[in-house]
Design an enzyme around this catalytic site. Structure first.
Site, PDB file in Angstrom:
ATOM      1  CD1 TRP A 326       0.807  -0.496   3.033  1.00 40.61           C
ATOM      2  CD2 TRP A 326      -0.698   1.049   3.628  1.00 40.61           C
ATOM      3  NE1 TRP A 326       1.106  -0.102   4.323  1.00 40.61           N
ATOM      4  CE2 TRP A 326       0.197   0.845   4.719  1.00 40.61           C
ATOM      5  CE3 TRP A 326      -1.721   1.975   3.775  1.00 40.61           C
ATOM      6  CZ2 TRP A 326       0.091   1.538   5.925  1.00 40.61           C
ATOM      7  CZ3 TRP A 326      -1.823   2.663   4.982  1.00 40.61           C
ATOM      8  CH2 TRP A 326      -0.930   2.449   6.031  1.00 40.61           C
ATOM      9  CD  GLU A 466       2.451  -4.795   8.785  1.00 40.93           C
ATOM     10  OE1 GLU A 466       3.607  -5.129   9.096  1.00 40.93           O
ATOM     11  OE2 GLU A 466       2.045  -4.716   7.606  1.00 40.93           O
TER      12      GLU A 466
HETATM   13  C1  BGC Z   1       4.854  -1.852   7.530  1.00 36.29           C
HETATM   14  C2  BGC Z   1       3.840  -1.823   6.408  1.00 36.29           C
HETATM   15  C3  BGC Z   1       4.539  -1.514   5.103  1.00 36.29           C
HETATM   16  C4  BGC Z   1       5.677  -2.475   4.856  1.00 36.29           C
HETATM   17  C5  BGC Z   1       6.472  -2.127   3.621  1.00 36.29           C
HETATM   18  C6  BGC Z   1       5.949  -2.839   7.178  1.00 36.29           C
HETATM   19  O1  BGC Z   1       6.932  -2.825   8.172  1.00 36.29           O
HETATM   20  O2  BGC Z   1       4.258  -2.230   8.750  1.00 36.29           O
HETATM   21  O3  BGC Z   1       2.860  -0.838   6.674  1.00 36.29           O
HETATM   22  O4  BGC Z   1       3.629  -1.591   4.065  1.00 36.29           O
HETATM   23  O5  BGC Z   1       6.552  -2.448   5.961  1.00 36.29           O
HETATM   24  O6  BGC Z   1       7.038  -0.863   3.722  1.00 36.29           O
END
Ligand code: BGC
Length: 730
Positions: A326, A466
């Site tokens: 995203w 996350e």
């Molecule tokens: C983040 C995500 C992001 C991904 C790639 C992850 O550590 O939590 O939001 O899309 O990294 O940058």
């Protein structure tokens, strides 16, 4: 326009070799070439990537952006000793990366172990005019009498992705004393990659162990520089039927280093003319950060081809396997949208072209419509690795749940579609591709939500944070899903599709979707259970933010049961949909959630800067902004080794324009509520809106907007509506 910044590396420190290899990656959207030093060091990882060239190694569930054969290595044997910065003595060293052109220039004076001194100069750039070409030039001067030098360079097919070999050799050929070509094919995806190199002096060739090398022997006379140039052409079957033939044709036309650099500089100039954000700040670092992010965002965006998008590390390293998240639609696309919207149309077309795969993913998971993959590469299928790194405390691998539950990406893409339309008014795109994407994504939400006590709820999701998995009614997800369906209705109505059963279903969804409201203490619950979880003091982890240190002390399951955020979540919602809540609610939620956020993701800081600025917390906003700028530019060893944080680079631009610049798009109209940091005298940028380029110059107490035509444009400044013809000054 003031001169675009340069980035300097002044110290030889092996801990930072890979950091600078990422920071000084040269690129042109077609390819990226990491700034490995010409001579080898165990501490550095070379890398050359072409957008779209992915491969899935045997036994792997996801593809890698392939690290291609190297053309940047030059081995210098001077007076029988291999040159290395760890050998002999370095009397002078400087490496400069010129962000205006992407040229790297390393100059040093080296004292040979035998006491003789040499001046060495290594230059390199990737052409923005001729997208397939990488140019290099080295200059060696003996400063202490005559000397013998032997230079070896070529095409090195021994490159891997963290040890995984993705290419097999098809043929290696030499065409004269100066031309060579390696032709390779990726093992699973079957992309043909031809690398053709030409050097400016004759040499003798060897081909062995996947390396095609040429050696040039030279006698140096004192103070008479010897120069060797090399041009390499990279071509793949993604853009031409016969990459080997293309390579030979293209290299034949290549001019010398300086002339080619001048041609490339002209194209970069056009870029800077449009995209430059100029700031007069007490801290010179701010301008450097803006130039750094602009250069790299451009260098990593494959504007030449709608089949590819921007990876989380762009074309700067192997991190995240080159996958698209995203990050592209939410963090990177706006940079292009308000400068060259056609580039965003291409990025959206990348998603459109993969609707079929997204529909399949939805179906496989029991839903309707389109469920875009959390991580995507060339095929458009889900590419998220099944497992994350091993937890060294438990020895176990943790499953990556994002592919199963981080569904907000669906609404994020829809959001970007609408933003694109608002800025560009591109009816042609919207009426067909855009509307199709909106309908497919809305259909997904309709099937994803379940009716419970008369309300549509969205269960078992992961929001942007996350560290909090498998929760119900993540506020960000629910609101964005609502927005997704709402916008779908709007455009269905606009394009005469009101009288359909699907339209009615969307209306019913909007009536019943559960949208978490602020509680008695004005907090918007991140999800159904978040605010009831225990809190811990996070200062220790905040001090080490970006390193995910908390996962060394707690398992993911334990983190999940506490009020701990990896990155902006409710704050992300407040940023994207600024009109939902009053300033007072926004401020309260910003303070609360920030306290619970470690900022372990690079996507977090700059978003906090924007929201802080909107609620008048300017000092805090500037602090967040500066910290965001340091993520790559002052990375701790290891932090940016595997590539730059592409989304964070986009967010630096966002926090300048949408934060301090106070630009906001609301209900399709353009707003300007600037709040410059105390240390900024002036901020100037251009902003393309409805096909017109506005030049915006902000000072502490003046606002000046000029435009090129007299066609009226509506703009709201501090809430007051203006109809602008030639411009305005306030
Ligand atoms: C983040 C995500 C992001 C991904 C790639 C992850 O550590 O939590 O939001 O899309 O990294 O940058």
């Amino acid at each position: 326009m003031s001169r675009v910044s340069v980035l300097r590396e002044n110290k030889i420190d092996p801990h930072y070799f890979d950091t600078y290899a990422s920071l000084m990656t040269a690129g042109n959207g077609y390819m990226g070439v990491r700034a490995g030093f010409e001579e080898d060091y165990p501490e550095q990882t070379r890398g050359m990537f072409v957008a779209g060239v992915y491969n899935k190694a045997q036994g792997q569930v996801s593809s890698d952006l392939v690290n291609l054969p190297d053309v940047t290595r030059f081995e210098l044997e001077i007076e029988n000793v291999n040159f290395s910065m760890h050998r002999g003595k370095i009397l002078d060293f400087q490496r400069v990366f010129d962000l205006e052109t992407g040229e790297i220039n390393r100059e040093l004076i080296w004292e040979h172990p035998n006491g003789k001194r040499f001046g060495l100069c290594f230059k390199r750039f990737v052409s923005k005019k001729k997208l397939h070409r990488v140019y290099a030039k080295i200059e060696i001067t003996s400063l202490s009498g005559d000397a013998d030098v032997r230079i070896r360079t070529g095409i090195d097919g021994q490159q891997t992705n963290f040890g995984t070999q993705h290419l097999v050799e098809r043929s290696l050929r030499v065409f004269s004393e100066t031309w060579m070509q390696g032709d390779y094919v990726t093992t699973q995806s079957g992309h043909d990659v031809a690398v053709t190199s030409m050097i400016s002096a004759p040499g003798s060739f060897t081909a062995k162990n996947r390396q095609l090398l040429v050696t040039v022997n030279q006698k140096l006379a004192e103070n008479e520089p010897f120069t060797l140039e090399k041009v390499s052409v990279i071509a793949t079957s993604l853009e031409t039927e016969n990459p080997a033939e293309f390579g030979l044709g293209d290299i034949r036309e290549a001019k010398g280093y300086e002339e080619s650099l001048a041609e490339s500089r002209d194209v970069w100039q056009e870029f800077w003319q449009d995209y430059r954000v100029e700031v007069t700040s007490e801290s010179a670092f701010d301008q450097l950060a803006l130039d750094f992010s602009a250069y790299h965002l451009e260098a990593m965006t494959p504007s030449h081809d709608e089949r590819f998008s921007v990876g989380a590390k762009g074309l700067t390293g192997e991190g995240y396997k080159g996958h698209v998240f995203w990050d592209t639609e939410i963090f990177i696309a706006p940079f292009h949208l308000y400068n060259h919207p056609e580039k965003v149309r291409k990025l959206l077309r990348y998603r459109y072209l993969h609707l079929e795969q997204a529909r399949k993913k939805a179906e496989k998971n029991g839903y309707q419509g389109a469920l875009f993959p959390w991580e995507s590469a060339f095929s458009g299928e889900e590419e998220t690795p099944e497992f994350a790194a091993i937890n060294v405390r438990t020895g176990k691998r943790q499953k990556v749940a994002s592919a199963l539950a981080e569904h907000h990406i669906v609404a994020d893409i829809a959001h970007a579609v609408v933003n694109y339309y608002e800025a560009s008014q591109d009816e042609l795109f919207m009426e067909h591709d855009g509307l199709q994407m909106l309908q497919d994504t809305a259909r997904f939400w309709l099937s994803r939500a379940v009716l419970k006590d008369g309300k549509y709820v969205i269960l078992d999701v992961i929001g942007p944070d996350e560290y909090t998995e498998h929760v119900d009614n993540n506020a960000y997800t629910n609101y964005l899903a609502h927005e997704n369906v709402y916008q779908t209705l709007r455009f269905m109505a606009k394009y005469g599709q009101k009288h359909t059963a699907f339209y009615d279903l969307c209306e019913a969804f909007l009536r019943k979707i559960y949208l978490p409201q602020p509680d008695a203490s004005k907090l918007i619950p991140q999800d159904d259970t978040f605010l009831g979880k225990p809190e811990i003091d996070l200062s220790e982890y905040k001090a080490r933010q970006g390193s995910q240190a908390i996962l060394l002390d707690y398992s993911r399951a334990e983190v999940n049961e506490m009020q701990i955020l990896k990155q902006a979540d409710v704050v992300m919602l407040l940023y994207l949909l600024p009109n939902l809540f009053s300033e007072d609610i926004v401020g309260r939620n910003l303070d609360y959630y920030e306290e619970h956020t470690i900022h372990d993701s690079s996507l977090s800081k700059a978003i906090h800067a924007i929201v802080a600025n909107r609620v008048g917390q300017q000092e805090k906003a500037y602090r967040f902004f500066e910290e965001a700028c340091r993520i790559d530019l002052e990375a701790a060893p290891g932090g940016s080794d595997e590539g730059l944080h592409a989304a964070s680079l986009g967010a630096i631009w966002l926090s300048t324009i949408f934060g301090f610049g106070g630009v906001a798009i609301s209900d399709g109209s353009l707003h300007l509520n600037p709040r410059l940091p105390a240390g900024w005298k002036r901020l100037a940028f251009s902003f393309v809106w409805h096909g017109e380029r506005l030049e915006i110059v902000l000072e502490q107490d003046t606002i000046r907007v000029t435009k090129q035509t007299t066609a009226p444009i509506e703009i709201h400044v501090f809430g007051e509506k203006h109809r602008m013809t030639t411009g305005l000054e306030i």
